[in-house]
Design a protein around this motif. Structure first.
Motif, PDB file in Angstrom:
ATOM      1  N   HIS A   1      -1.383  -4.918   0.643  1.00 61.08           N
ATOM      2  CA  HIS A   1      -0.538  -4.984   1.835  1.00 61.08           C
ATOM      3  C   HIS A   1       0.681  -5.843   1.488  1.00 61.08           C
ATOM      4  N   HIS A   2       1.867  -5.336   1.786  1.00 60.68           N
ATOM      5  CA  HIS A   2       3.101  -6.049   1.465  1.00 60.68           C
ATOM      6  C   HIS A   2       3.922  -6.258   2.736  1.00 60.68           C
ATOM      7  N   ARG A   3       4.410  -7.472   2.902  1.00 64.45           N
ATOM      8  CA  ARG A   3       5.251  -7.773   4.069  1.00 64.45           C
ATOM      9  C   ARG A   3       6.681  -7.355   3.752  1.00 64.45           C
TER      10      ARG A   3
ATOM     11  N   ARG B   1      14.211 -12.181   5.045  1.00 60.57           N
ATOM     12  CA  ARG B   1      14.294 -10.846   5.628  1.00 60.57           C
ATOM     13  C   ARG B   1      13.924  -9.824   4.557  1.00 60.57           C
ATOM     14  N   ASN B   2      12.751  -9.313   4.636  1.00 62.19           N
ATOM     15  CA  ASN B   2      12.224  -8.450   3.591  1.00 62.19           C
ATOM     16  C   ASN B   2      12.447  -6.982   3.938  1.00 62.19           C
TER      17      ASN B   2
ATOM     18  N   ARG C   1       0.596  -0.623   0.957  1.00 63.55           N
ATOM     19  CA  ARG C   1       0.972  -0.476   2.368  1.00 63.55           C
ATOM     20  C   ARG C   1       2.099  -1.460   2.678  1.00 63.55           C
ATOM     21  N   PHE C   2       3.225  -0.934   3.180  1.00 62.99           N
ATOM     22  CA  PHE C   2       4.401  -1.750   3.481  1.00 62.99           C
ATOM     23  C   PHE C   2       4.565  -1.844   4.993  1.00 62.99           C
ATOM     24  N   ASP C   3       4.516  -3.068   5.499  1.00 63.23           N
ATOM     25  CA  ASP C   3       4.603  -3.274   6.943  1.00 63.23           C
ATOM     26  C   ASP C   3       5.135  -4.682   7.187  1.00 63.23           C
ATOM     27  N   PRO C   4       6.237  -4.836   7.940  1.00 61.34           N
ATOM     28  CA  PRO C   4       6.805  -6.176   8.169  1.00 61.34           C
ATOM     29  C   PRO C   4       5.917  -7.090   8.999  1.00 61.34           C
ATOM     30  N   SER C   5       4.874  -6.534   9.632  1.00 60.11           N
ATOM     31  CA  SER C   5       3.983  -7.366  10.447  1.00 60.11           C
ATOM     32  C   SER C   5       2.854  -7.991   9.639  1.00 60.11           C
ATOM     33  N   VAL C   6       2.756  -7.677   8.340  1.00 52.30           N
ATOM     34  CA  VAL C   6       1.716  -8.279   7.496  1.00 52.30           C
ATOM     35  C   VAL C   6       1.925  -9.792   7.449  1.00 52.30           C
TER      36      VAL C   6
ATOM     37  N   PRO D   1       3.123 -12.442   2.260  1.00 51.32           N
ATOM     38  CA  PRO D   1       3.992 -11.548   1.469  1.00 51.32           C
ATOM     39  C   PRO D   1       3.225 -10.442   0.757  1.00 51.32           C
ATOM     40  N   HIS D   2       2.092 -10.773   0.151  1.00 51.86           N
ATOM     41  CA  HIS D   2       1.303  -9.783  -0.573  1.00 51.86           C
ATOM     42  C   HIS D   2      -0.176 -10.113  -0.404  1.00 51.86           C
TER      43      HIS D   2
END
Length: 377
Positions: A236-238, A257-258, A218-223, A226-227
Motif C-alpha cells: 500500500h502506497h500513500r 503532497r504525494n 495499491r496507490f491511495d492518498p488515504s493510506v 508512506p509504504h
C-alpha cells in the motif's frame, strides 16, 4: 541547465535538461568536412534504491553531413534493454519511440520512457456522431460502444459477481486466456498489478490477486503510512495518481503532497511493465487515461480495468455536453488504436441512473470496463 547541441554549422540550440533526445539532426552543408562528436546525452537518473540503479556509460553520438547514428542505452543489471539507431537526415517519431521498446510487446521493456520526440499534446478527436452534432447522437454512439464487447474472453476471472458477494464489491474482471499470458505470469509469480484508488476500503480484488501470485501495488492518498507491506506480495502506497506531476516550485513548498503521473511512478519504482492496471478514480479517470495515451504509458500495460463515471464531465473536462461525450468516445477509440479490446462491460444499477445529470437512454452513472492489450504476450 540543459546541454548545448550544435545544429548545422552556425546555429546552437539548447535542449531542456529533461529531454530524452540523444542528439539532434545536423543541417551541415554537403561540402562541409566536419565530423565531430556532440555532447554526451543523458537520461533522468532513477532513484538509487531502484532495482535498475542509475543510467550510466551513455555513448557519445557522432554525426557527419549525410549520416546520423545514435545508440540510446539503458541498463537493467548487466542487460542492455534498448538500442536505437537511425540512418538518414531525420529520425521518425516511430523509430524514436521504438528505442524505448514501446512497439514490441514481446521484447523486454525499459522502465517507462516517453518518446524522444516528446509526448503528443492532444488526442485525435473522432468525427461527430451525426450531422446535428447533438448530445443525443453522441450519447447513443458512446453508450453503444461501451456496452458492446470487442473480443471474446473464454476464461474470465470476474471478481464480485459470485452469488454471495457483497453489493459493495465491484466486478473487476481480468482475462485469463492463454494467448494473453496473464495466467502464465501469475503461475510464475511474475505478475504485477497496480491499483489506483481514492479512499476505497474494499481491497478484496487486490488481496485475491496477491494470493494468486501477483505483486500488487495499491496507490491511495488515504493510506496512513508512506509504504505499507500488508503481506508478502501486497503493498500500500500513500500516493495519488494524477494526470500531471506537481510543479517543482509547488513540490518544494509542499513536500508531503504525494501526487504523481503513472509514468513517473514507473520510473521511480523501476518497473518496466504492469500486467493489470485497475483504476477507480472518482471522475479523474478521463484525464488520467488521456495522460496514459499521450505519453505512451499504455504500451507497458497488459490489461485495463477502469470504473468510469458519467454523471458529470469529470475533472478538467470542459465544453458542452455533446463535446464532452465526443471527448470520452475519442479517448476510448484511442485505446482501440493501441490494440486494446473491450472484453467485459458492467453497468452498475446500484448507482444513480444519470448521464451528465440527465435521466436519458436508461444509462447508469457508473460502468466498469475491462480491456486487454492484444499485443501483450
Amino acid at each position: 541547465m540543459g546541454g548545448w547541441y550544435l545544429i548545422g554549422v552556425f546555429r546552437l540550440k539548447q535542449v531542456h535538461e529533461h529531454s530524452r533526445l540523444p542528439f539532434l539532426a545536423l543541417d551541415s552543408h554537403p561540402a562541409s568536412p566536419w565530423n565531430f562528436s556532440l555532447p554526451q546525452p543523458f537520461l533522468p537518473t532513477l532513484e538509487p534504491s531502484s532495482p535498475l540503479g542509475r543510467a550510466e556509460n551513455l555513448p557519445k553520438a557522432t554525426a557527419s553531413p549525410n549520416f546520423i547514428h545514435s545508440s540510446l542505452l539503458q541498463k537493467e543489471g548487466e542487460g542492455v534493454i534498448s538500442n536505437l539507431s537511425a540512418h538518414g537526415s531525420t529520425l521518425s517519431h516511430s523509430s524514436l519511440c521504438d528505442g524505448c521498446g514501446l512497439h514490441d510487446s514481446s521484447a523486454e521493456r525499459a522502465p517507462y520512457c516517453p518518446c524522444a520526440c516528446g509526448p503528443r499534446r492532444h488526442i485525435d478527436l473522432q468525427p461527430w456522431a451525426g450531422p446535428a452534432q447533438s448530445l443525443d447522437e453522441e450519447a447513443l454512439r458512446f453508450l453503444s460502444y461501451i456496452s458492446t464487447t470487442q473480443i471474446a474472453c473464454k476464461r474470465m476471472n470476474t471478481d464480485g459477481l459470485a452469488p454471495n458477494s457483497s453489493p459493495a464489491r465491484k466486478p473487476w474482471s481480468v482475462c485469463l486466456d492463454d494467448r494473453f499470458g496473464l495466467t502464465r505470469q501469475i503461475h510464475n509469480k511474475q505478475c504485477r498489478l497496480y491499483s489506483l484508488g481514492l479512499g476505497n476500503d474494499d481491497t478484496h480484488f487486490e488481496v485475491s490477486m496477491a494470493k494468486d501470485g501477483c505483486e500488487v501495488h495499491r496507490f491511495d492518498p488515504s493510506v496512513k503510512s508512506p509504504h505499507i507491506l500488508e503481506s508478502q506480495r501486497l503493498w500500500h502506497h500513500r500516493l495519488s495518481i494524477d494526470w500531471r506531476d506537481p510543479h517543482p516550485a509547488v513540490a518544494a513548498q509542499r513536500p508531503h503532497r504525494n501526487t504523481r503521473k503513472l509514468g513517473s511512478i514507473l520510473n521511480e519504482f523501476g518497473h518496466h511493465k504492469i500486467d493489470v492496471l485497475k483504476a477507480d478514480l472518482e471522475s479523474a479517470e478521463w484525464k488520467v487515461l488521456e495522460n496514459l495515451i499521450l505519453e505512451d504509458v499504455l504500451e507497458h500495460i497488459g490489461q485495463l480495468i477502469f470504473e468510469i463515471h458519467l454523471h458529470w464531465p469529470g475533472f478538467e473536462v470542459s465544453g458542452g455536453d455533446n463535446s464532452v461525450v465526443r471527448f470520452w468516445y475519442s479517448l476510448l477509440k484511442e485505446l482501440e488504436r493501441k490494440d486494446f479490446r473491450l472484453f467485459h462491460s458492467y453497468k452498475d444499477l446500484s448507482k444513480p441512473q444519470l448521464f451528465l445529470k440527465k435521466e436519458i437512454f436508461n444509462a447508469s452513472s457508473c460502468y466498469t470496463l475491462s480491456w486487454v492489450n492484444t499485443r501483450w504476450k
